[in-house]
Design an enzyme around this catalytic site. Structure first.
Site, PDB file in Angstrom:
ATOM      1  N   SER A  65       0.792  -1.231   0.000  1.00 16.93           N
ATOM      2  CA  SER A  65       0.000   0.000   0.000  1.00 16.93           C
ATOM      3  C   SER A  65       0.824   1.280   0.000  1.00 16.93           C
ATOM      4  O   SER A  65       0.259   2.361  -0.178  1.00 16.93           O
ATOM      5  CB  SER A  65      -0.968   0.014   1.189  1.00 16.93           C
ATOM      6  OG  SER A  65      -2.005  -0.907   0.977  1.00 16.93           O
ATOM      7  N   LYS A  68       0.300   3.301  -3.040  1.00 14.32           N
ATOM      8  CA  LYS A  68      -0.860   4.175  -3.196  1.00 14.32           C
ATOM      9  C   LYS A  68      -0.474   5.654  -3.219  1.00 14.32           C
ATOM     10  O   LYS A  68      -1.190   6.475  -3.793  1.00 14.32           O
ATOM     11  CB  LYS A  68      -1.855   3.906  -2.060  1.00 14.32           C
ATOM     12  CG  LYS A  68      -2.440   2.503  -2.083  1.00 14.32           C
ATOM     13  CD  LYS A  68      -3.258   2.200  -0.831  1.00 14.32           C
ATOM     14  CE  LYS A  68      -3.779   0.774  -0.830  1.00 14.32           C
ATOM     15  NZ  LYS A  68      -4.508   0.438   0.413  1.00 14.32           N
ATOM     16  N   TYR A 192      -4.390  -2.775 -10.071  1.00 11.38           N
ATOM     17  CA  TYR A 192      -4.210  -2.555  -8.634  1.00 11.38           C
ATOM     18  C   TYR A 192      -3.325  -3.623  -7.997  1.00 11.38           C
ATOM     19  O   TYR A 192      -2.405  -3.320  -7.225  1.00 11.38           O
ATOM     20  CB  TYR A 192      -5.580  -2.512  -7.957  1.00 11.38           C
ATOM     21  CG  TYR A 192      -5.521  -2.372  -6.461  1.00 11.38           C
ATOM     22  CD1 TYR A 192      -5.176  -1.162  -5.867  1.00 11.38           C
ATOM     23  CD2 TYR A 192      -5.820  -3.449  -5.627  1.00 11.38           C
ATOM     24  CE1 TYR A 192      -5.119  -1.027  -4.485  1.00 11.38           C
ATOM     25  CE2 TYR A 192      -5.771  -3.318  -4.246  1.00 11.38           C
ATOM     26  CZ  TYR A 192      -5.419  -2.114  -3.680  1.00 11.38           C
ATOM     27  OH  TYR A 192      -5.359  -1.986  -2.320  1.00 11.38           O
ATOM     28  N   TYR A 240      -4.392   3.680   8.129  1.00 11.51           N
ATOM     29  CA  TYR A 240      -5.702   3.072   8.317  1.00 11.51           C
ATOM     30  C   TYR A 240      -6.312   3.473   9.668  1.00 11.51           C
ATOM     31  O   TYR A 240      -6.289   4.647  10.021  1.00 11.51           O
ATOM     32  CB  TYR A 240      -5.605   1.543   8.166  1.00 11.51           C
ATOM     33  CG  TYR A 240      -4.811   1.122   6.967  1.00 11.51           C
ATOM     34  CD1 TYR A 240      -5.188   1.527   5.693  1.00 11.51           C
ATOM     35  CD2 TYR A 240      -3.659   0.343   7.092  1.00 11.51           C
ATOM     36  CE1 TYR A 240      -4.456   1.160   4.568  1.00 11.51           C
ATOM     37  CE2 TYR A 240      -2.917  -0.031   5.981  1.00 11.51           C
ATOM     38  CZ  TYR A 240      -3.319   0.379   4.725  1.00 11.51           C
ATOM     39  OH  TYR A 240      -2.591   0.014   3.635  1.00 11.51           O
ATOM     40  N   VAL A 258       1.288  -3.581   3.969  1.00 12.19           N
ATOM     41  CA  VAL A 258       1.283  -4.838   4.710  1.00 12.19           C
ATOM     42  C   VAL A 258       2.505  -5.695   4.408  1.00 12.19           C
ATOM     43  O   VAL A 258       2.689  -6.744   5.027  1.00 12.19           O
ATOM     44  CB  VAL A 258      -0.018  -5.640   4.463  1.00 12.19           C
ATOM     45  CG1 VAL A 258      -1.218  -4.873   4.979  1.00 12.19           C
ATOM     46  CG2 VAL A 258      -0.170  -6.026   3.006  1.00 12.19           C
TER      47      VAL A 258
END
Length: 305
Positions: A65, A68, A192, A240, A258
């Protein structure tokens, strides 16, 4: 500062190596389940361009992530503020792969860093391009930011995510049902999953984040105003449902993955990358978080003074 920084980095490395509680690797992605949890790396690129690293900084890992951040930069370049009609800018307070909030808010993800929001960002970044074209652009962006052409996508990790990413498939189809996915779900998800499988070393990731420091002499990949906005979202949403705790403890913008990596920005001062594969309950690197908390405190780096 260089001598002090070197001393602090060595202290952090020693503490990490002695730790008995390293968290748990992301075993729900088979290719990540076998990563050695004893790995640890920390790399810092200062505003003067010098880089200081300790640990396994030349070992590649899946940035997951953290990618992103780069995808958001590309999507904003394509669409500007129009992107915010499709994705919000608020912390979620829920797990990164939750569908509950998405249902309540009728298909508009809370922010671009939870999985639903990142899928929308990838969909927007595609913007009529084939996934291969977008992924090529993403890699060119990251390579230019890091000034390193050795960065690549790990195809085995991408396959592993494609085969097991059932919740992301559900999120994509749910987004599509609300008209907030413009490409076929399989196309957006293919891009993705491969985006998340970008593999970098800790040293490469620290260099790739330099454009977000806005320090003189650092790469200029996006407009200064956009740098500020990306950093703001990293601070408020980058971890998060652990984002508030990270902001409280570290006081710097950061984006976790992660795979155990975290990219942290000390505006005007440094780009920091840390990697420790074991995760805490929120899916963020346990020792990585502790390491950057120690680093920020010892160096006096905080956006809050």
């Amino acid at each position: 500062m260089t001598e002090d920084l070197s001393t602090v980095l060595e202290e952090i490395l020693a503490t990490a190596r002695a730790s008995q509680d390293r968290g748990k690797v992301a075993d729900y992605i088979p290719e990540l389940a076998g990563v050695d949890p004893s790995r640890f790396a920390l790399s810092v690129v200062l505003a003067d361009g010098s880089q200081h690293s300790v640990g396994d900084t030349d070992v590649g890992f899946s940035i997951q992530s953290v990618s992103k951040v780069f995808a958001l930069a590309i999507a904003l370049g394509r669409h500007g503020d129009r992107l915010w009609a499709r994705v919000g800018r608020e912390p979620s307070g829920l797990a990164f792969n939750s569908i509950l909030q998405l249902e309540h808010e009728r298909g508009i993800p809370r922010n671009p860093f939870i999985n639903a929001g990142a899928i929308v960002v990838t969909d927007a970044a595609l913007a009529g391009h084939a996934p291969r074209e977008y992924l090529g652009e993403l890699l060119r962006f990251i390579r230019a930011a890091a000034e390193d052409d050795g960065i690549h996508i790990n195809d085995a990790v991408a396959r592993s995510e494609t085969e097991t990413g059932h919740r992301n498939v559900a999120l994509a189809h749910y987004l599509r049902s609300y008209g907030n996915l413009l490409n076929p779900p399989e196309m957006t998800l293919g891009a993705y999953f491969h985006q998340c499988a970008v593999e970098m070393t800790c040293a490469q990731l620290a260099r790739a984040g330099r454009f977000l420091t806005a320090a003189p002499g650092m790469p200029r990949m996006v407009a200064p105003g956009r740098v500020r906005r990306i950093n703001a979202l990293m601070l408020t949403c980058g971890h998060y449902d652990g984002s508030g705790d990270f902001a409280y403890r570290v006081g710097l913008p950061g984006k976790s993955g992660v795979g155990g990596g975290i990219l942290v920005i000390a505006p005007g001062r440094a780009s920091i990358a840390v990697w420790s594969p074991g995760l805490n309950a929120q899916g963020n690197s346990k020792l990585g978080t502790e390491a950057v908390e120690h680093l920020a405190r010892r160096m006096g780096w905080s956006v809050f003074g």
